[in-house]
Every structure is written in structure tokens, then in C-alpha cells.
Motif scaffolding. Structure first.
Motif, PDB file in Angstrom:
ATOM      1  N   TRP A  89     -14.883-108.344  -9.609  1.00 45.34           N
ATOM      2  CA  TRP A  89     -14.790-108.618  -8.046  1.00 45.34           C
ATOM      3  C   TRP A  89     -13.292-109.311  -7.725  1.00 45.34           C
ATOM      4  O   TRP A  89     -13.174-109.656  -6.805  1.00 45.34           O
ATOM      5  N   GLY A  90     -12.524-108.782  -8.807  1.00 40.28           N
ATOM      6  CA  GLY A  90     -11.079-109.444  -8.453  1.00 40.28           C
ATOM      7  C   GLY A  90     -10.645-110.891  -8.513  1.00 40.28           C
ATOM      8  O   GLY A  90      -9.908-111.374  -8.014  1.00 40.28           O
ATOM      9  N   ALA A  91     -11.637-111.474  -9.148  1.00 36.37           N
ATOM     10  CA  ALA A  91     -11.395-112.796  -9.192  1.00 36.37           C
ATOM     11  C   ALA A  91     -11.180-113.342 -10.681  1.00 36.37           C
ATOM     12  O   ALA A  91     -11.763-112.620 -11.660  1.00 36.37           O
ATOM     13  N   ARG A  92     -10.497-114.446 -10.958  1.00 37.53           N
ATOM     14  CA  ARG A  92     -10.103-114.890 -12.181  1.00 37.53           C
ATOM     15  C   ARG A  92     -10.077-116.388 -11.991  1.00 37.53           C
ATOM     16  O   ARG A  92      -9.813-117.116 -11.255  1.00 37.53           O
ATOM     17  N   PRO A  93     -10.451-117.249 -13.464  1.00 40.15           N
ATOM     18  CA  PRO A  93     -10.429-118.564 -13.333  1.00 40.15           C
ATOM     19  C   PRO A  93      -8.839-118.796 -13.590  1.00 40.15           C
ATOM     20  O   PRO A  93      -7.983-118.355 -14.088  1.00 40.15           O
ATOM     21  N   VAL A  94      -8.700-120.108 -12.598  1.00 37.42           N
ATOM     22  CA  VAL A  94      -7.495-120.516 -12.681  1.00 37.42           C
ATOM     23  C   VAL A  94      -7.441-121.910 -12.862  1.00 37.42           C
ATOM     24  O   VAL A  94      -8.079-122.903 -12.435  1.00 37.42           O
ATOM     25  N   PHE A  95      -6.307-122.597 -13.780  1.00 40.02           N
ATOM     26  CA  PHE A  95      -6.550-123.994 -14.367  1.00 40.02           C
ATOM     27  C   PHE A  95      -5.487-124.633 -13.802  1.00 40.02           C
ATOM     28  O   PHE A  95      -4.274-124.322 -13.194  1.00 40.02           O
ATOM     29  N   ASP A  96      -5.632-126.069 -13.918  1.00 45.34           N
ATOM     30  CA  ASP A  96      -4.584-127.109 -13.254  1.00 45.34           C
ATOM     31  C   ASP A  96      -3.075-126.783 -13.452  1.00 45.34           C
ATOM     32  O   ASP A  96      -2.120-126.983 -12.696  1.00 45.34           O
ATOM     33  N   PHE A  97      -2.797-126.392 -14.775  1.00 45.84           N
ATOM     34  CA  PHE A  97      -1.453-126.132 -15.115  1.00 45.84           C
ATOM     35  C   PHE A  97      -0.931-125.016 -14.419  1.00 45.84           C
ATOM     36  O   PHE A  97       0.539-125.049 -14.264  1.00 45.84           O
ATOM     37  N   GLN A  98      -1.681-124.335 -13.932  1.00 43.92           N
ATOM     38  CA  GLN A  98      -1.185-123.114 -13.275  1.00 43.92           C
ATOM     39  C   GLN A  98      -0.755-123.439 -11.886  1.00 43.92           C
ATOM     40  O   GLN A  98       0.168-122.628 -11.286  1.00 43.92           O
ATOM     41  N   ILE A  99      -1.361-124.147 -11.157  1.00 40.33           N
ATOM     42  CA  ILE A  99      -1.184-124.602  -9.742  1.00 40.33           C
ATOM     43  C   ILE A  99      -1.036-126.187  -9.763  1.00 40.33           C
ATOM     44  O   ILE A  99      -2.024-126.732  -9.188  1.00 40.33           O
ATOM     45  N   PRO A 100      -0.271-126.906 -10.320  1.00 35.79           N
ATOM     46  CA  PRO A 100      -0.224-128.366 -10.383  1.00 35.79           C
ATOM     47  C   PRO A 100      -0.148-128.934  -9.013  1.00 35.79           C
ATOM     48  O   PRO A 100      -0.901-130.173  -9.094  1.00 35.79           O
TER      49      PRO A 100
END
Length: 346
Positions: A89-100
Motif C-alpha cells: 500500500w506504499g507505506a513503511r515504518p519510520v523511526f525516530d532517528f529518521q525524522i528527529p
């Protein structure tokens, strides 16, 4: 997509709990991803109680319920399947270090902060500054116009909840003005709600915006999750504008979250007799929000002026006000209630 062991365990931990679960967050704060190993080897009940008694005794009595919830969900969860479903569905997990910067804003939520986000679109856009624009799902034509006017005035990235009505109008206005816009969903991104806005959602993603959820793909958008979703809209916003809301409105929930985190909250005021704006007027009266300034003066209706004139003549009871104003008693009672909500009378 490749996940290391700690990322896998973090996703799994997040799937075990409902959004904003403060006790689960406290356990994770104390044990990190080792909390799952504690449960698997059977030492959770003793170790977690010891830790809570030391650091958060107010949660001790709630621990058996948390362990039961984990036991009910854990055997049925599959992180790899959730990630695969998200990718389809075009979605992925994103973690805090990626978008601080984004997660720094979420720190204001304390023990109700999300563990990670699922994102469809450009996760980098979440690092921008946002204004939250929210309101009723059943707007008036004036409310829809005001949503466009607010977005035009703020001239910055817009975050909302993707719902029909004011949310959708705010997203659409941002797209038309070439401004980034992001929608936070109340369920998994494969179940983005409502279906009638899917074309809008696709356009947002194609225009360097994003759809975002803290819930893994497959999670349903339940009523409770909508309320919990509102805290994320409030947290990521520099300030929040409520465009149109009835007296009982979910927008007030978002406004309360924003206010509790020190965000500025604004509401579009209107005529006191307008049911569609009574929530906005009440938020202004209660000090939750400041009036959003369109450079216009809001005037009471003619009937409200007649009631106020009668009261200035010394009339206090509805019957006396009705007699002096030339109105019916039920009409006077209604106008008195509206005037009280507007703070014009006590």
C-alpha cells in the motif's frame, strides 16, 4: 525492506497496545525492546512490578491487565506480514532517528508519545513546520470557504485528519496553493478513512505530502483511535486552527491536546445563534482558543440584540424579557443560552 532486531521488536511492541497506552510506554521506557524478552521468558510479572514500584507505583495495580492484553495479542501478530502489507500500500515504518525533529515534538506527549510512524509518501516532509487545521465533518458552505481562507492566510504546511468536511477542504486548499499537506489516520494506512477521500489522499502523496499513522497496516479506524489520533495532529502543529465545530465536537479534543502542550489554539468565531460555530465560540469563551482574525467584526443577530436591550431595561426572567422584546418565551430561552455560550451574559 530490512529491519534489524531492535526495529522488529519495536514494531511488535507497538502493535501490542492501543495508541497512547501510558503503562505500556512506561514499561518500554524502563526496559526498551527487552520488555518482549521479559514476557517471553516469564519474568515480566515479577520484574515489571519491581520496576514500577520503584519508578511509577501509580501503575502497579494496572499491570495484570497489561500482561493479559499482551497475552491476547502476541500470538496473533506477524511483523513481517504487517511490513509486507504496508509496502503493498506504499507505506513503511519510520523511526525516530529518521525524522528527529518530528519525534522531538512528540516528546511533548510524554508517556503518550508514539513509538514509530507508518508513512506513505515523503517522511522528510514531516520535519517541516505545520499548522493544524481541523473542524466538523458536516460543514456549512461558509465553513468550507473559511477553511480555504485560513489555509491561504497561514501560508505554511498543513496537517489535518483526512476526514470529510473541514479536514478535506484544508488539504485541498493546501494542494491548490502548492503547500505541503499531511493527514494523520486513525487506522492502518491500508484502511485510510474515509474511502471517498482516497483520490485526495493519493494526490497528497504524489505532491510530496504524506499519509501517516502510528498503527500498523491492518488496524481498523475505530472511534477510540480517532480520538487518540488527534493528539498527534496537536503535537506536530506549531499552532492549531478550528474552522467550524458544533458544541459537541471532536475538534475540541484536538484543541485540548494542543493547549495542554503549550501550542497556540485559534477558532473561527461567528454569530452566536449559528449551531455550526457554537463549539468554536465556546472554546473562545472558555479560554481554550483565541479568535482567528479575518479582520471582521462578529455582530449579534437582531433577536439577540432585542434580548440584550430588554435586559438593559432591567428584565431578567424569560417571560419579562419576552414581553419587553416582543419575542416568544422559547425563543428568548434559546437566545439566552447562545448569549451565555458567547460570554455576553453570565
Amino acid at each position: 525492506m530490512h529491519l534489524d532486531d531492535s526495529q522488529h521488536e519495536l514494531i511488535l511492541w507497538s502493535m501490542l497496545h492501543e495508541p497512547g497506552d501510558a503503562l505500556a510506554h512506561k514499561i518500554f521506557e524502563l526496559r526498551g525492546v527487552m520488555a518482549l524478552e521479559d514476557y517471553r521468558v516469564g519474568r515480566a510479572r515479577t520484574l515489571w512490578i519491581e520496576l514500577l514500584e520503584l519508578y511509577a507505583p501509580e501503575y502497579v495495580a494496572k499491570l495484570p491487565d497489561l500482561i493479559e492484553r499482551i497475552s491476547l495479542r502476541l500470538p496473533h501478530l506477524d511483523v513481517a506480514a504487517a511490513v509486507e502489507r504496508g509496502i503493498r500500500w506504499g507505506a513503511r515504518p519510520v523511526f525516530d532517528f529518521q525524522i528527529p525533529k518530528t519525534f522531538q515534538r512528540f516528546h511533548d506527549l510524554g508517556s503518550h508519545a508514539p513509538y514509530l510512524l507508518w508513512v506513505a509518501g515523503d517522511e522528510g516532509c514531516l520535519e517541516q513546520e505545520f499548522a493544524g487545521v481541523v473542524g466538523t465533518r458536516s460543514p456549512s458552505e461558509r465553513g468550507l470557504r473559511n477553511a480555504n481562507r485560513v489555509v491561504s492566510q497561514i501560508r505554511m504546511s498543513v496537517v489535518s485528519g483526512g476526514a470529510k468536511g473541514i479536514d478535506a477542504a484544508a488539504h485541498r486548499a493546501a494542494l491548490d496553493l502548492k503547500q505541503t499537506t499531511v493527514a494523520f489516520m486513525a487506522g492502518g494506512l491500508d484502511r485510510a478513512y474515509p474511502m471517498e477521500n482516497w483520490e485526495l489522499f493519493h494526490e497528497m502523496v504524489r505532491s510530496s505530502g504524506a499519509l501517516v499513522s502510528e498503527l500498523a497496516p491492518g488496524a481498523s479506524p475505530s472511534r477510540f483511535r480517532f480520538l487518540q489520533r488527534n493528539r498527534l495532529i496537536a503535537a506536530i502543529s506549531e499552532y492549531l486552527v478550528v474552522v467550524e465545530a458544533g458544541f459537541r465536537s471532536g475538534s475540541k479534543n484536538t484543541a485540548n491536546h494542543a493547549r495542554s502542550m503549550g501550542r497556540d489554539v485559534f477558532a473561527v468565531a461567528g454569530n452566536w445563534g449559528d449551531a455550526g460555530l457554537q463549539g468554536c465560540n465556546a472554546m473562545i469563551r472558555e479560554g481554550i482558543a483565541s479568535p482567528w482574525d479575518f479582520g471582521e467584526q462578529v455582530e449579534p443577530t437582531l433577536d439577540q440584540k432585542r434580548v440584550l436591550d430588554a435586559m438593559r431595561e432591567g428584565c431578567q426572567e424569560p417571560a419579562a424579557i419576552a414581553r419587553e422584546a416582543g419575542l416568544g418565551i422559547s425563543q428568548v430561552i434559546r437566545e439566552l443560552r447562545i448569549l451565555r455560550l458567547a460570554g455576553e451574559i453570565s
